[in-house]
Design an enzyme around this catalytic site. Structure first.
Site, PDB file in Angstrom:
ATOM      1  N   GLY A 226     -72.619   9.863  84.733  1.00 20.95           N
ATOM      2  CA  GLY A 226     -71.505  10.553  85.383  1.00 20.95           C
ATOM      3  C   GLY A 226     -71.546  10.292  86.870  1.00 20.95           C
ATOM      4  O   GLY A 226     -72.084   9.274  87.316  1.00 20.95           O
ATOM      5  N   SER A 227     -71.017  11.220  87.624  1.00 16.15           N
ATOM      6  CA  SER A 227     -70.888  10.988  89.069  1.00 16.15           C
ATOM      7  C   SER A 227     -72.228  11.186  89.789  1.00 16.15           C
ATOM      8  O   SER A 227     -73.114  11.893  89.301  1.00 16.15           O
ATOM      9  CB  SER A 227     -69.854  11.943  89.649  1.00 16.15           C
ATOM     10  OG  SER A 227     -70.311  13.266  89.516  1.00 16.15           O
ATOM     11  N   THR A 228     -72.323  10.592  90.963  1.00 20.39           N
ATOM     12  CA  THR A 228     -73.534  10.747  91.774  1.00 20.39           C
ATOM     13  C   THR A 228     -73.713  12.212  92.169  1.00 20.39           C
ATOM     14  O   THR A 228     -74.832  12.731  92.173  1.00 20.39           O
ATOM     15  CB  THR A 228     -73.449   9.836  93.017  1.00 20.39           C
ATOM     16  OG1 THR A 228     -73.372   8.474  92.554  1.00 20.39           O
ATOM     17  CG2 THR A 228     -74.665   9.973  93.914  1.00 20.39           C
ATOM     18  N   ALA A 229     -72.607  12.907  92.456  1.00 20.01           N
ATOM     19  CA  ALA A 229     -72.708  14.318  92.872  1.00 20.01           C
ATOM     20  C   ALA A 229     -73.369  15.154  91.772  1.00 20.01           C
ATOM     21  O   ALA A 229     -74.272  15.957  92.040  1.00 20.01           O
ATOM     22  CB  ALA A 229     -71.323  14.848  93.199  1.00 20.01           C
ATOM     23  N   THR A 230     -72.952  14.962  90.514  1.00 19.62           N
ATOM     24  CA  THR A 230     -73.544  15.741  89.422  1.00 19.62           C
ATOM     25  C   THR A 230     -74.977  15.272  89.151  1.00 19.62           C
ATOM     26  O   THR A 230     -75.856  16.090  88.858  1.00 19.62           O
ATOM     27  CB  THR A 230     -72.684  15.619  88.142  1.00 19.62           C
ATOM     28  OG1 THR A 230     -71.344  15.957  88.467  1.00 19.62           O
ATOM     29  CG2 THR A 230     -73.176  16.532  87.041  1.00 19.62           C
ATOM     30  N   GLY A 231     -75.222  13.985  89.278  1.00 25.17           N
ATOM     31  CA  GLY A 231     -76.587  13.458  89.080  1.00 25.17           C
ATOM     32  C   GLY A 231     -77.576  14.118  90.026  1.00 25.17           C
ATOM     33  O   GLY A 231     -78.694  14.469  89.646  1.00 25.17           O
ATOM     34  N   GLU A 248     -77.435   7.382  85.243  1.00 28.56           N
ATOM     35  CA  GLU A 248     -76.455   6.283  85.380  1.00 28.56           C
ATOM     36  C   GLU A 248     -75.271   6.854  86.133  1.00 28.56           C
ATOM     37  O   GLU A 248     -74.440   7.561  85.568  1.00 28.56           O
ATOM     38  CB  GLU A 248     -76.013   5.788  83.998  1.00 28.56           C
ATOM     39  CG  GLU A 248     -77.109   5.162  83.160  1.00 28.56           C
ATOM     40  CD  GLU A 248     -77.483   3.762  83.607  1.00 28.56           C
ATOM     41  OE1 GLU A 248     -76.947   3.274  84.621  1.00 28.56           O
ATOM     42  OE2 GLU A 248     -78.337   3.151  82.941  1.00 28.56           O
ATOM     43  N   CYS A 282     -67.643   2.414  84.993  1.00 23.00           N
ATOM     44  CA  CYS A 282     -68.670   2.547  86.041  1.00 23.00           C
ATOM     45  C   CYS A 282     -68.889   1.218  86.736  1.00 23.00           C
ATOM     46  O   CYS A 282     -68.818   1.116  87.953  1.00 23.00           O
ATOM     47  CB  CYS A 282     -69.956   3.071  85.427  1.00 23.00           C
ATOM     48  SG  CYS A 282     -70.508   2.166  84.001  1.00 23.00           S
TER      49      CYS A 282
HETATM   50  P1  NAD Z   1     -68.970  14.090  86.231  1.00 19.74           P
HETATM   51  O1  NAD Z   1     -70.240  13.969  86.979  1.00 19.74           O
HETATM   52  O2  NAD Z   1     -67.887  14.926  86.809  1.00 19.74           O
HETATM   53  O3  NAD Z   1     -69.252  14.708  84.790  1.00 19.74           O
HETATM   54  C1  NAD Z   1     -70.164  14.119  83.877  1.00 19.74           C
HETATM   55  C2  NAD Z   1     -70.741  15.185  82.968  1.00 19.74           C
HETATM   56  O4  NAD Z   1     -71.560  16.094  83.689  1.00 19.74           O
HETATM   57  C3  NAD Z   1     -69.700  16.042  82.244  1.00 19.74           C
HETATM   58  O5  NAD Z   1     -70.112  16.170  80.899  1.00 19.74           O
HETATM   59  C4  NAD Z   1     -69.798  17.358  82.981  1.00 19.74           C
HETATM   60  O6  NAD Z   1     -69.428  18.474  82.198  1.00 19.74           O
HETATM   61  C5  NAD Z   1     -71.274  17.418  83.295  1.00 19.74           C
HETATM   62  N1  NAD Z   1     -71.638  18.323  84.375  1.00 19.74           N
HETATM   63  C6  NAD Z   1     -70.870  18.788  85.400  1.00 19.74           C
HETATM   64  N2  NAD Z   1     -71.612  19.585  86.224  1.00 19.74           N
HETATM   65  C7  NAD Z   1     -72.870  19.598  85.714  1.00 19.74           C
HETATM   66  C8  NAD Z   1     -74.097  20.204  86.116  1.00 19.74           C
HETATM   67  N3  NAD Z   1     -74.165  20.954  87.218  1.00 19.74           N
HETATM   68  N4  NAD Z   1     -75.195  19.992  85.364  1.00 19.74           N
HETATM   69  C9  NAD Z   1     -75.153  19.215  84.275  1.00 19.74           C
HETATM   70  N5  NAD Z   1     -74.017  18.613  83.827  1.00 19.74           N
HETATM   71  C10 NAD Z   1     -72.893  18.809  84.545  1.00 19.74           C
HETATM   72  O7  NAD Z   1     -68.491  12.595  85.969  1.00 19.74           O
HETATM   73  P2  NAD Z   1     -67.120  12.091  85.298  1.00 19.74           P
HETATM   74  O8  NAD Z   1     -66.003  12.381  86.265  1.00 19.74           O
HETATM   75  O9  NAD Z   1     -67.012  12.602  83.912  1.00 19.74           O
HETATM   76  O10 NAD Z   1     -67.345  10.508  85.207  1.00 19.74           O
HETATM   77  C11 NAD Z   1     -66.943   9.616  86.198  1.00 19.74           C
HETATM   78  C12 NAD Z   1     -68.139   9.150  87.010  1.00 19.74           C
HETATM   79  O11 NAD Z   1     -69.147   8.654  86.136  1.00 19.74           O
HETATM   80  C13 NAD Z   1     -67.818   7.997  87.940  1.00 19.74           C
HETATM   81  O12 NAD Z   1     -68.443   8.198  89.193  1.00 19.74           O
HETATM   82  C14 NAD Z   1     -68.448   6.783  87.248  1.00 19.74           C
HETATM   83  O13 NAD Z   1     -68.783   5.730  88.107  1.00 19.74           O
HETATM   84  C15 NAD Z   1     -69.635   7.396  86.595  1.00 19.74           C
HETATM   85  N6  NAD Z   1     -70.103   6.590  85.456  1.00 19.74           N
HETATM   86  C16 NAD Z   1     -71.284   5.906  85.571  1.00 19.74           C
HETATM   87  C17 NAD Z   1     -71.720   5.099  84.516  1.00 19.74           C
HETATM   88  C18 NAD Z   1     -73.002   4.312  84.613  1.00 19.74           C
HETATM   89  O14 NAD Z   1     -73.436   3.764  83.606  1.00 19.74           O
HETATM   90  N7  NAD Z   1     -73.646   4.248  85.761  1.00 19.74           N
HETATM   91  C19 NAD Z   1     -70.947   5.000  83.353  1.00 19.74           C
HETATM   92  C20 NAD Z   1     -69.754   5.717  83.277  1.00 19.74           C
HETATM   93  C21 NAD Z   1     -69.337   6.517  84.331  1.00 19.74           C
END
Ligand code: NAD
Length: 474
Positions: A226-231, A248, A282
């Protein structure tokens, strides 16, 4: 779901997962039509699922590797049999068209990843055996793995997380994105027609449920995409229980076209590198640097090709590009394109969405003569708008490619492979492709550097990430 039932039609699949009116309505991002209702699980449901996983993991771990792989290969058969239904579900929910590298491709990749994950050889490693010391390494199960995913490739990314986790003897609790829960529920239902009960569960909810998974003491590892902020938040919240993490995260992949590339020959790979899944990928090509001597020719070839690619409702067979998945993402792309236009950059194609039309459609957009520091270049757009930056010295292009704090993928485009490899080695990214961009392979490790995350998926290296090394010394 009984162990013998099959779920090969769209109607059966939807009936098996739909939570009814009390659930959360999920709409097709292309039309606004209702797709179905997702259950809304609570943090308590999540903790109960983890308790079940702890219990069921013990028997799963007792099976041999070959027995677990037999299950996973049969699960791949089930996914293949349900392939068209899964493709329809992900197309309706996520928006990606059935065709092109879209929904059918995603469903097919799920089966492929399950099978190839079971083909890697991870045998005992003897690191020293010199007559005095004998040390061997084996990878043991971690226990319970939490898999938290995004909305862009919901089924495929879930399989990337769960296939190696299950093979290594772990039980998995999946937390899909709240935007695309139905396709992941559907996939898990299909897998669970084969797998023993409780080793693979899905809990649907928002960030609070994800956060609970990352703090639960009984979860040994989080696979997060997911996003870097959530990571970053997950890294913090999982620290107290010292969880293992594969992160990731987001990227802003650069492509560098060297002066000897053939604009016509590279146009198609450039296009799909940037616009696969309407740019919501991504490791998509998100900023393109082109040498001044062929800049105009590359822009022209790319524009000619891009204007022929039909965008529309996912279920229409002729389309190869779909809408953005949600309003939030539409707004990000819209803002970045408006800022680019206001800066005086040149719109070669698109850039002007019809705000009154149904769906979150943003037209395929190519923007030239754009400043290297423009927000469309330096921020992740995650949508169908590619900035094309002119350069004269390759050193300058490499410096631009490396200047951001993310490093997922990148690409170099040239007729001279050796030279392209030299430039590739100087780019700060987890993968650098040559004359293509973004292709992933279940045999080849994939992961980001810098703030695009850490840990790799796929291949033997990916399997090792889902186990804990144990040394037997003696
Ligand atoms: P996101 O970070 O908003 O959400 C991803 C997941 O995290 C969701 O299931 C969400 O419910 C969960 N989440 C939210 N807050 C959380 C918390 N505090 N603790 C745990 N889980 C939480 O990302 P998104 O908008 O769904 O996806 C888009 C982003 O993902 C883009 O930045 C994209 O580049 C990245 N991405 C990366 C890869 C990779 O392989 N590196 C692949 C696909 C997408």
């Amino acid at each position: 779901m009984t162990q013998t039932q099959t779920l090969n039609t769209y109607a059966d699949l939807l009936a098996a997962i739909d939570a009814g009116e009390s659930g959360r309505a999920i709409h097709d991002p292309a039309t606004g039509e209702l797709v179905g209702h997702a259950p809304e699980h609570t943090v308590d449901d999540l903790h109960r699922a983890v308790d079940t996983a702890v219990e069921k993991q013990r028997d799963w771990a007792k099976l041999t590797d070959a027995e677990r792989c037999e299950y996973l290969n049969r699960a791949a058969d089930a996914v293949e049999a349900a392939g068209e239904a899964l493709a329809e579900l992900v197309s309706r929910e996520q928006g990606k068209p059935l065709n092109g590298p879209g929904a059918r491709f995603e469903a097919g990749a799920c089966a492929t990843w399950l099978r190839v994950t079971c083909s890697h050889d991870l045998s005992e490693e003897t690191v020293v055996d010199d007559g005095e010391t004998r040390a061997v390494v084996n990878y043991r199960p971690i226990g319970v793995v939490g898999a938290i995913g995004p909305w862009n490739w919901p089924m495929m990314i879930t399989v990337w997380q769960i296939a190696p986790a299950l093979r290594m003897g772990n039980a998995v609790v999946v937390k899909p994105s709240e935007y695309t829960p139905l396709s992941v529920l559907g996939l898990v239902e299909v897998l669970n027609t084969v797998l023993p009960e409780g080793v693979l569960q899905v809990v649907v909810g928002g960030g609070d449920v994800g956060a609970a998974l990352s703090t639960n003491e009984q979860v040994g590892k989080i696979m997060f995409t997911g996003s870097t902020a959530t990571g970053r938040k997950i890294a913090e919240s999982s620290a107290a229980s010292v969880k293992r993490l594969t992160l990731e995260l987001g990227g802003n992949d650069a492509g560098i076209v060297l002066e000897d590339a053939d604009p016509r020959e590279i146009a198609e790979n450039l296009f799909w590198g940037a616009f696969i899944n309407t740019g919501q990928t991504c490791a998509a090509l998100k900023r393109l640097y082109v040498h001044d001597s062929i800049y105009d020719a590359v822009c022209e070839e790319l524009t000619k090709l891009a204007e022929q690619m039909p965008m529309g409702v996912g279920m229409d067979e002729q389309n190869v590009l779909g809408p953005l998945q949600n309003q939030m993402q539409f707004d990000i792309v819209d803002r970045l394109v408006k800022e680019a236009k206001a800066s005086g950059a040149k719109v070669l194609l698109g850039g002007d969405p019809d705000y009154d039309a149904p769906g979150y459609f943003f037209p395929t957009t190519l923007i030239a003569d754009i400043d290297a520091d423009n927000p469309l270049v330096v921020e992740e757009q995650f949508g169908p708008a590619l900035p094309i930056v002119r350069y004269t010295d390759v050193e300058e292009a490499i410096a631009q490619a490396n200047k951001l704090n993310v490093g997922l993928g990148a690409s170099v485009w040239s007729a001279d492979l050796e030279r392209a490899r030299e430039v590739a080695a100087r780019i700060e990214a987890g993968t650098v492709w040559i004359n293509s961009h973004g292709g992933v392979d279940p045999r080849v490790p994939f992961g980001g550097i810098k703030q695009s995350g850490y840990g790799v998926e796929f291949g033997v290296a990916g399997l090792k990430g889902l186990g804990v090394p144990q040394v037997i010394n003696g």
